[in-house]
Scaffold this motif. Structure first.
Motif, PDB file in Angstrom:
ATOM      1  N   GLY A 101      -9.167   7.531  -5.966  1.00 39.57           N
ATOM      2  CA  GLY A 101      -9.542   5.970  -5.587  1.00 39.57           C
ATOM      3  C   GLY A 101      -8.656   5.223  -4.773  1.00 39.57           C
ATOM      4  O   GLY A 101      -8.627   4.074  -4.962  1.00 39.57           O
ATOM      5  N   LEU A 102      -8.345   5.920  -3.797  1.00 45.33           N
ATOM      6  CA  LEU A 102      -7.271   5.082  -2.683  1.00 45.33           C
ATOM      7  C   LEU A 102      -8.138   4.344  -1.755  1.00 45.33           C
ATOM      8  O   LEU A 102      -9.056   4.934  -1.469  1.00 45.33           O
ATOM      9  N   ALA A 103      -7.638   3.128  -1.299  1.00 42.64           N
ATOM     10  CA  ALA A 103      -8.108   2.387  -0.244  1.00 42.64           C
ATOM     11  C   ALA A 103      -7.424   2.719   0.691  1.00 42.64           C
ATOM     12  O   ALA A 103      -6.001   2.865   1.073  1.00 42.64           O
TER      13      ALA A 103
ATOM     14  N   SER B 168      -1.385   0.120  16.319  1.00 40.63           N
ATOM     15  CA  SER B 168       0.071   0.620  16.086  1.00 40.63           C
ATOM     16  C   SER B 168      -0.126   2.240  15.590  1.00 40.63           C
ATOM     17  O   SER B 168       0.903   2.917  15.459  1.00 40.63           O
ATOM     18  N   ASN B 169      -1.168   2.880  15.561  1.00 40.31           N
ATOM     19  CA  ASN B 169      -1.450   4.081  15.331  1.00 40.31           C
ATOM     20  C   ASN B 169      -0.794   4.652  13.881  1.00 40.31           C
ATOM     21  O   ASN B 169      -0.106   5.321  13.880  1.00 40.31           O
ATOM     22  N   ARG B 170      -1.280   3.620  13.214  1.00 38.07           N
ATOM     23  CA  ARG B 170      -0.604   3.797  11.618  1.00 38.07           C
ATOM     24  C   ARG B 170      -1.906   3.531  10.633  1.00 38.07           C
ATOM     25  O   ARG B 170      -2.796   2.765  10.850  1.00 38.07           O
ATOM     26  N   GLY B 171      -1.766   4.369   9.839  1.00 41.03           N
ATOM     27  CA  GLY B 171      -2.544   4.327   8.367  1.00 41.03           C
ATOM     28  C   GLY B 171      -2.150   3.547   7.296  1.00 41.03           C
ATOM     29  O   GLY B 171      -1.002   3.940   7.025  1.00 41.03           O
ATOM     30  N   TYR B 172      -2.972   2.827   6.505  1.00 43.89           N
ATOM     31  CA  TYR B 172      -2.408   2.134   5.400  1.00 43.89           C
ATOM     32  C   TYR B 172      -3.153   2.484   4.340  1.00 43.89           C
ATOM     33  O   TYR B 172      -4.273   2.410   4.323  1.00 43.89           O
ATOM     34  N   VAL B 173      -2.439   2.670   2.998  1.00 40.16           N
ATOM     35  CA  VAL B 173      -3.139   3.330   2.152  1.00 40.16           C
ATOM     36  C   VAL B 173      -2.638   2.421   0.824  1.00 40.16           C
ATOM     37  O   VAL B 173      -1.504   2.119   0.836  1.00 40.16           O
ATOM     38  N   PHE B 174      -3.438   1.929   0.060  1.00 41.00           N
ATOM     39  CA  PHE B 174      -3.298   1.167  -1.268  1.00 41.00           C
ATOM     40  C   PHE B 174      -3.992   1.518  -2.504  1.00 41.00           C
ATOM     41  O   PHE B 174      -5.094   1.823  -2.266  1.00 41.00           O
ATOM     42  N   GLY B 175      -2.879   1.400  -3.461  1.00 40.63           N
ATOM     43  CA  GLY B 175      -3.568   1.389  -5.096  1.00 40.63           C
ATOM     44  C   GLY B 175      -3.952   2.999  -5.444  1.00 40.63           C
ATOM     45  O   GLY B 175      -3.175   3.944  -4.707  1.00 40.63           O
TER      46      GLY B 175
ATOM     47  N   MET C 288     -11.884  -2.459  -1.444  1.00 35.83           N
ATOM     48  CA  MET C 288     -12.194  -2.366  -0.026  1.00 35.83           C
ATOM     49  C   MET C 288     -10.981  -3.046   0.798  1.00 35.83           C
ATOM     50  O   MET C 288     -10.279  -3.967   0.359  1.00 35.83           O
ATOM     51  N   MET C 289     -10.795  -2.160   1.918  1.00 36.74           N
ATOM     52  CA  MET C 289      -9.577  -2.700   2.759  1.00 36.74           C
ATOM     53  C   MET C 289     -10.023  -2.230   4.117  1.00 36.74           C
ATOM     54  O   MET C 289     -10.591  -1.255   4.426  1.00 36.74           O
ATOM     55  N   THR C 290      -9.231  -3.128   5.066  1.00 42.87           N
ATOM     56  CA  THR C 290      -9.648  -2.856   6.317  1.00 42.87           C
ATOM     57  C   THR C 290      -8.454  -3.573   7.096  1.00 42.87           C
ATOM     58  O   THR C 290      -7.812  -4.633   6.755  1.00 42.87           O
TER      59      THR C 290
ATOM     60  N   THR D 236      -4.137  -7.782  10.972  1.00 44.44           N
ATOM     61  CA  THR D 236      -4.034  -8.339   9.633  1.00 44.44           C
ATOM     62  C   THR D 236      -4.809  -7.639   8.628  1.00 44.44           C
ATOM     63  O   THR D 236      -6.009  -7.052   8.713  1.00 44.44           O
ATOM     64  N   LEU D 237      -4.152  -7.241   7.537  1.00 45.33           N
ATOM     65  CA  LEU D 237      -4.719  -6.339   6.562  1.00 45.33           C
ATOM     66  C   LEU D 237      -5.235  -7.014   5.577  1.00 45.33           C
ATOM     67  O   LEU D 237      -4.691  -7.883   5.048  1.00 45.33           O
ATOM     68  N   TYR D 238      -6.811  -6.772   5.060  1.00 45.46           N
ATOM     69  CA  TYR D 238      -7.284  -7.136   4.111  1.00 45.46           C
ATOM     70  C   TYR D 238      -7.572  -6.407   2.856  1.00 45.46           C
ATOM     71  O   TYR D 238      -8.100  -5.272   3.339  1.00 45.46           O
ATOM     72  N   VAL D 239      -7.572  -6.845   1.737  1.00 45.93           N
ATOM     73  CA  VAL D 239      -7.967  -6.031   0.562  1.00 45.93           C
ATOM     74  C   VAL D 239      -8.916  -7.049  -0.200  1.00 45.93           C
ATOM     75  O   VAL D 239      -8.455  -8.168  -0.647  1.00 45.93           O
ATOM     76  N   TYR D 240      -9.940  -6.418  -0.663  1.00 43.93           N
ATOM     77  CA  TYR D 240     -10.771  -7.031  -1.553  1.00 43.93           C
ATOM     78  C   TYR D 240     -11.410  -6.187  -2.820  1.00 43.93           C
ATOM     79  O   TYR D 240     -11.910  -5.169  -2.631  1.00 43.93           O
ATOM     80  N   GLY D 241     -11.255  -6.863  -3.923  1.00 43.59           N
ATOM     81  CA  GLY D 241     -11.939  -6.197  -5.159  1.00 43.59           C
ATOM     82  C   GLY D 241     -11.480  -4.995  -5.511  1.00 43.59           C
ATOM     83  O   GLY D 241     -10.224  -4.680  -5.501  1.00 43.59           O
ATOM     84  N   GLY D 242     -12.061  -4.097  -6.313  1.00 48.73           N
ATOM     85  CA  GLY D 242     -11.876  -3.037  -6.666  1.00 48.73           C
ATOM     86  C   GLY D 242     -12.257  -2.702  -8.409  1.00 48.73           C
ATOM     87  O   GLY D 242     -12.491  -3.688  -8.988  1.00 48.73           O
ATOM     88  N   VAL D 243     -11.377  -1.941  -8.917  1.00 44.11           N
ATOM     89  CA  VAL D 243     -11.452  -1.488 -10.548  1.00 44.11           C
ATOM     90  C   VAL D 243     -10.136  -1.525 -10.934  1.00 44.11           C
ATOM     91  O   VAL D 243      -9.486  -0.680 -10.517  1.00 44.11           O
ATOM     92  N   LEU D 244     -10.190  -2.283 -12.197  1.00 39.36           N
ATOM     93  CA  LEU D 244      -8.907  -2.142 -12.898  1.00 39.36           C
ATOM     94  C   LEU D 244      -9.379  -1.615 -14.299  1.00 39.36           C
ATOM     95  O   LEU D 244     -10.292  -1.801 -15.031  1.00 39.36           O
ATOM     96  N   GLU D 245      -8.590  -0.358 -14.577  1.00 38.14           N
ATOM     97  CA  GLU D 245      -8.993   0.342 -15.822  1.00 38.14           C
ATOM     98  C   GLU D 245      -7.657  -0.243 -16.638  1.00 38.14           C
ATOM     99  O   GLU D 245      -6.496  -0.070 -16.533  1.00 38.14           O
TER     100      GLU D 245
END
Length: 491
Positions: free
Chosen positions: A296-298, A305-312, A417-419, A424-433
């Motif tokens: 469930g990674l975003a 910058s040739n970088r990938g960002y991964v969250f959660g 959801m992330m883009t 500028t990096l944006y994070v929206y919503g998702g699921v919390l268990e």
């Protein structure tokens, strides 16, 4: 002269299978009637028919932010400083709602607007979307799934759609030889081609994962199933797939179910692969993964910058031999797309707050074994400070990682959801268990990758939404990992 054979005659096994299918269909109809639901294929056909009747596009400004959701697509607008959100779903423990809303967010004004255009796709989640600047702006969407309100029925799509940002008009692109119906797949753009990998399809009786790779040519509008040399990733869904320039992509992780004999268990992958494209030749190469096993990674890429960002994400933590606990993460990591090494992202406010105590700390005992020593390189730019050790940093956390966050930001979650738009990096919503329940979130955050040193809250999450389910619907976290949350991880 021999007896003429009846070409229409079928075997007993085929007849039995046909009878079984008919019985199952009749049983499903009765169950749906009791639940007050129609057949899902009929529902989708009716929705698509109604959307086609729309004569002209309409637009309205939303007085409230979009509803909480997960598994939507959040895409940077190719020409304007906007974000495009499409689809997604919300579940409250009793009912599931799937959306086909097309929403635009202006980060400067903070305004959300909804566009309803002729011929829109039916609702879906766990699809993929890519926006391109060609033809004054296009949004391409492939696949995904539709779930009935009671989650009794699931429908996986194999359709391809193109939305003209200039004309505000949808087009269902008819192109043969494309991928089979699926969701939880991944899609990236390399040059004038779209690449689709993996995903899964669950018809209620069998769940199948895919390891196939397809290419869609934007110029000829044709699909090609690629034959790739080298050993590539096994069948999976919900992996990370990021472009590396216009001639390569990387795939990391993912989720699948593995059957061994009569038993089935889940598997979260930690391997990494690079696909190199040279003309019509495609080659897989295995890379070192070196990251925690999380589902469930975003993920999003900053092409400048040739970088990938991964969250959660979420990982299973074993408590007993028979029970697992899901541990959710709020960690933001960066993947260098040149060296393919992972590093934690530490905001400047975090490192500054910890620098004084770190400097005044007593000296370490230098007479210990060599295993306790670590060569540390500090790399600092305008936004981040990264500590790079001899071992992958994710396996050897620095003291800063173990301290409480200084700057507020998105809490732990999966399937957000992330883009990245204009650095500028944006994070929206998702699921919390939490407590064997799944809460769908509707908050939003941004992180300026050039100027800001902390997260900015765009939409607050004042409280968790009501959970209408019962504890009997979701077993322990271990059980939900093999059933209900598997679908979340898949997507």
């Amino acid at each position: 002269m021999g007896k003429k054979k009846n070409k229409n005659k079928v075997s007993g096994a085929v007849k039995t299978a046909a009878k079984t299918e008919k019985k199952l269909a009749n049983k499903l109809k009765k169950e749906l009637a009791n639940l007050g639901e129609e057949d899902i294929a009929k529902v989708i056909a009716e929705i698509e028919k109604e959307e086609a009747k729309r004569a002209a596009a309409s637009e309205k400004i939303l007085s409230q932010p979009p509803s909480a959701r997960a598994y939507a697509s959040l895409t940077p607008h190719p020409t304007n400083n906007e974000l495009i959100m499409f689809g997604g779903e919300f579940h409250n423990g009793q009912q599931t709602e799937v959306y086909n809303e097309l929403l635009f967010f202006n980060p400067v004004t903070g305004v959300w607007r909804q566009v309803k255009a002729p011929g829109a796709p039916p609702p879906r989640s766990a699809h993929q979307a890519i926006a391109l600047p060609s033809n004054k702006g296009e949004l391409w969407i492939f696949g995904g799934e539709f779930t009935s309100p009671t989650e009794t029925q699931f429908h996986h799509y194999k359709d391809l759609w193109c939305f003209s940002l200039a004309e505000k008009k949808w087009e269902k692109v008819i192109a043969p030889n494309g991928p089979s119906p699926r969701s939880g797949h991944r899609m990236v753009q390399l040059g004038r081609k779209l690449y689709v990998f993996g995903g899964y399809n669950d018809d209620g009786r069998e769940c199948r994962y895919f390891d196939d790779l397809y290419q869609f040519c934007l110029d000829t509008r044709t699909w090609t199933k690629l034959t790739v040399s080298g050993r590539g990733p096994c069948a999976r869904s919900a992996c990370i797939m990021l472009p590396v320039g216009n001639e390569a992509l990387i795939i990391y992780g993912g989720f699948s179910r593995v059957r061994e004999g009569r038993t089935e268990h889940t598997q979260t992958h930690t391997d990494m692969f690079k696909l190199s494209v040279k003309g019509t030749a495609h080659t897989w190469r295995s890379l070192s993964g070196g990251n925690k096993a999380r589902a469930g990674l975003a993920a999003a890429v900053n092409v400048h910058s040739n970088r990938g960002y991964v969250f959660g994400g979420v990982c299973d933590v074993e408590e007993t031999e028979e029970e697992l606990r899901g541990e959710m993460s709020d960690e933001l990591q960066v993947l260098d797309l040149e060296t393919f090494r992972w590093h934690p992202v530490l905001l400047k406010t975090q490192t500054q707050a910890q620098s004084a105590p770190a400097q005044s700390a007593p000296a370490q005992d230098t007479h210990g074994s060599d295993d306790t020593k670590e060569s540390v390189t500090v790399v600092t730019d305008d936004v981040f400070t990264m500590k790079l050790g001899t071992a992958p940093s994710i396996q050897s956390p620095t003291p800063v990682q173990q301290t409480e966050r200084v700057a507020s930001g998105p809490t732990a979650r999966m399937s957000a959801m992330m883009t990245v738009q204009r650095s500028t990096l944006y994070v929206y919503g998702g699921v919390l268990e939490k407590d064997d329940k799944q809460f769908y979130l509707g908050d939003m955050y941004s992180l300026d990758l050039h100027k800001q040193n902390e997260w900015k809250t765009i939409i607050e999450q004042p409280s968790l939404p009501d959970w209408l389910g019962t504890d009997s619907e979701y077993e322990t976290s271990s059980d939900s990992g093999t059933e209900d949350s598997d679908d979340s991880d898949d997507e």
